[in-house]
Write an enzyme that holds these catalytic residues in place. Structure first.
Site, PDB file in Angstrom:
ATOM      1  N   ASP A  88       0.224  -0.744   5.896  1.00 37.23           N
ATOM      2  CA  ASP A  88      -0.944  -1.368   5.381  1.00 37.23           C
ATOM      3  C   ASP A  88      -2.116  -0.740   5.932  1.00 37.23           C
ATOM      4  O   ASP A  88      -2.536  -0.578   7.101  1.00 37.23           O
ATOM      5  CB  ASP A  88      -0.797  -2.644   5.631  1.00 37.23           C
ATOM      6  CG  ASP A  88      -1.624  -3.602   4.954  1.00 37.23           C
ATOM      7  OD1 ASP A  88      -1.612  -3.351   3.857  1.00 37.23           O
ATOM      8  OD2 ASP A  88      -1.914  -4.699   5.398  1.00 37.23           O
ATOM      9  N   LYS A 143      -6.202  -0.705   6.405  1.00 38.06           N
ATOM     10  CA  LYS A 143      -7.168  -1.741   6.611  1.00 38.06           C
ATOM     11  C   LYS A 143      -8.726  -1.117   6.861  1.00 38.06           C
ATOM     12  O   LYS A 143      -8.547  -0.030   7.489  1.00 38.06           O
ATOM     13  CB  LYS A 143      -6.736  -2.806   7.657  1.00 38.06           C
ATOM     14  CG  LYS A 143      -5.613  -3.776   7.284  1.00 38.06           C
ATOM     15  CD  LYS A 143      -5.870  -4.649   6.116  1.00 38.06           C
ATOM     16  CE  LYS A 143      -4.659  -5.302   5.864  1.00 38.06           C
ATOM     17  NZ  LYS A 143      -4.540  -5.984   4.424  1.00 38.06           N
ATOM     18  N   ASP A 160       0.795  -1.291   0.025  1.00 36.54           N
ATOM     19  CA  ASP A 160      -0.066  -0.098   0.150  1.00 36.54           C
ATOM     20  C   ASP A 160       0.654   1.171   0.034  1.00 36.54           C
ATOM     21  O   ASP A 160       0.609   2.267  -0.746  1.00 36.54           O
ATOM     22  CB  ASP A 160      -1.057  -0.001   1.252  1.00 36.54           C
ATOM     23  CG  ASP A 160      -1.945  -1.192   1.086  1.00 36.54           C
ATOM     24  OD1 ASP A 160      -2.325  -1.506   0.090  1.00 36.54           O
ATOM     25  OD2 ASP A 160      -2.661  -1.359   1.989  1.00 36.54           O
TER      26      ASP A 160
END
Length: 341
Positions: A251, A253, A238
């Site tokens: 990352d 989420k 990412d």
């Protein structure tokens, strides 16, 4: 000589005689069974409340936001009646046979030099025979994880129907996709990142991570492919950027349920360290990363939870990732090997 009738009368008046006689008589088979211990019913040891909770959680028609992760946390699995251990339960922790290092000292000297912070790397993902990090994690789940995921799926289908569940999963995917696209646009320009305000926020997810974005700088990669040249796996990261002065693989989420602890993030830490290790051994990246960051955003805009992983914690998860990778490799060998005649 006394008559028989007089003797019987004397015995009849003696309560002691009959009191001592009764327990000594053993002609009846009922005494034998009475003295034996009653066989214990194994089903009496089962926690009936656990079963009732399990049944209620599956057949309930009330809509809930339970996810596979929340089912793990709620521990709805009933305890086994058998004394045998489950197949995926290990008495001793395994030790990886792989000696590939998490860090790469050769990149350490150049990691402090940023060539052009205004142009983050965006290497396109090229599909090849290498497995992805996501695939490896999916293919090496334990039996317990698979059972929980399958039960969650069946539970959602009972509540939403087949079509409703398909629409639900599609919506979740699209929301995550749009969230990543918005973040990529914001992080592509340092100027735009500095000018972030309420007017530029388009979704609750972005509002949720607003306080995190303010602490990010020095973006080096966005939605960029990475592969480990030695261990032969790939993935799509990412973001690689500095968070509070530490270069991290970040990352993003999304979740419907709060995840205040890193243990709540399921296999996400393994995914992060897999990307960190790959970057450190990918010639396309001329810097070394030692840390990771998991950011869990919420649709209602409530502040995202951040889980920072320093070098020591990443090294611990790296060993676990190598075990999953070894399991995947071994599984592939067993599937391709010919069956003996």
């Amino acid at each position: 000589m006394q008559s028989l009738s007089s003797i019987c009368k004397k015995f009849g008046r003696s309560s002691r005689f009959f009191g001592e006689l009764a327990p000594s008589v053993g002609f009846s088979t009922s005494c034998y069974f009475h003295n034996q211990k009653k066989k214990k019913n194994p089903y009496q040891e089962v926690d009936q409340n656990k079963y009732s909770n399990l049944i209620s959680s599956i057949v309930s028609t009330r809509i809930s936001s339970q996810t596979p992760e929340s089912l793990i946390q709620d521990d709805l699995l009933y305890r086994p009646v058998s004394k045998c251990k489950a197949q995926d339960q290990e008495s001793e922790p395994k030790v990886t046979q792989n000696t590939i290092l998490f860090l790469n000292p050769e990149k350490r000297n150049v990691s402090k030099t940023l060539t052009d912070s205004s142009i983050p790397l965006k290497i396109p993902l090229q599909k090849n025979k290498m497995p992805s990090v996501t695939r490896i994690l999916q293919q090496t789940m334990t039996a317990k994880q698979i059972l929980i995921l399958e039960r969650w799926k069946q539970q959602m289908i009972l509540k939403l129907g087949e079509d409703g569940f398909a629409e639900y999963t599609s919506d979740i995917f699209l929301q995550g996709k749009h969230f990543h696209e918005e973040l990529e646009a914001m992080l592509s320009s340092q100027e735009q990142l500095k000018e972030l305000d309420e007017k530029t926020i388009r979704s609750g997810y972005v509002a949720s991570v607003q306080h995190v974005l303010k602490e990010i700088s020095g973006v080096r990669a966005l939605e960029s492919a990475v592969h480990h040249e030695t261990l032969k796996y790939l993935g799509l990261i990412d973001c690689v950027a500095e968070y509070r002065g530490k270069l991290c693989v970040i990352d993003w989420k999304t979740s419907e349920k709060p995840k205040p602890f890193i243990q709540n993030t399921y296999d996400n830490p393994l995914q992060v360290v897999a990307y960190v290790g790959a970057i450190n051994h990918d010639i396309n990246y001329h810097f070394e990363v030692q840390c990771g960051l998991i950011v869990v955003a919420y649709k209602d805009g409530s502040p995202a939870h951040t889980h920072f992983m320093d070098s020591e914690l990443c090294s611990q998860y790296w060993s676990k990732w190598l075990l999953r990778l070894e399991k995947y490799t071994e599984k592939g060998k067993n599937q391709t090997s010919p069956n003996p005649d």
